[in-house]
Design an enzyme around this catalytic site. Sequence first.
Site, short mmCIF file in Angstrom:
data_model
loop_
_atom_site.label_atom_id
_atom_site.label_comp_id
_atom_site.label_asym_id
_atom_site.label_seq_id
_atom_site.Cartn_x
_atom_site.Cartn_y
_atom_site.Cartn_z
N ILE A 58 39.29 13.64 90.98
CA ILE A 58 39.96 12.36 90.72
C ILE A 58 41.47 12.52 90.71
O ILE A 58 42.21 11.69 91.25
CB ILE A 58 39.47 11.77 89.38
N ASN A 74 46.49 9.73 77.32
CA ASN A 74 45.95 9.09 76.13
C ASN A 74 44.50 9.47 75.84
O ASN A 74 44.08 9.46 74.68
CB ASN A 74 46.04 7.57 76.30
N TYR A 139 40.11 18.39 65.79
CA TYR A 139 40.98 17.31 66.27
C TYR A 139 42.45 17.63 65.99
O TYR A 139 43.31 17.54 66.88
CB TYR A 139 40.59 15.99 65.61
N LYS A 143 45.42 18.25 68.79
CA LYS A 143 46.57 17.34 68.87
C LYS A 143 47.88 18.07 68.53
O LYS A 143 48.95 17.72 69.05
CB LYS A 143 46.36 16.14 67.95
#
Length: 239
Positions: A58, A74, A139, A143
């Site tokens: 893609i 995002n 998480y 991040k």
Amino acid sequence: MKRITLVTGANRGIGLATAHLLTEQGHAVIGTGRTRPDDFPGDFYEVDFADADALARIGTEIAKGHAVTGLVNNAGISRASDIETTSLDDMDRHYAVNVRAVVQLTQAMLSRLREAPAGGRIVNIASRAVLGRGVRTPYAASKAAIVGLTRSWALDLAAQGITVNCVAPGPVATVLFKNNHPDGSPELAAVTAGIPMGRLGLPEEIAGPIAFFLSPAANFVTGQTLYVCGGGSIGRDPV
């Protein structure tokens, strides 16, 4: 000059709100996500970011077909677990989607971003959780990596006319957040109590700062992390 911006994870929440705002501001918006939403305002590519091979295909297709000038990284996942309950599979899954895929797609877009007449723009989405949040081991780690990458890429790419900045949202009323904090739950009450403004953010309130970093007003801003968290990054006044 027509700005052409790729927004990942644009099928809902912050990504979809950002796509709509950018469209209103004159961007041609391209989106990625698992499934195309009915109201997406531009071209959309369905892809699972956990699938590195599919994402590679893609990314190549988008770079060939679109003169991308801006990239909003995002897409991400968040599953609650603490240091005792986190598995290595949890860590690998978060790393794959929240870090590896960001690196992979950014690399795929770099040639286009270098060609942007007014300079390329990258906006990475991290989280207020990088400052510390219980029960978020995989998480928060993934991040935090995004914040580090933002600063490093800003140095790597400044001479090429590409700015790299980061938006770190606090708790936002999205499907992803509500999966971990159901309405009426003690978890939701505890999170809301820790926000000085006393409420969750809205996806549209995160889209605005993202759009700022993509705009000419931010031409001389790079390597920065902006917390958009209702004051959660500074905490409440002591009682």
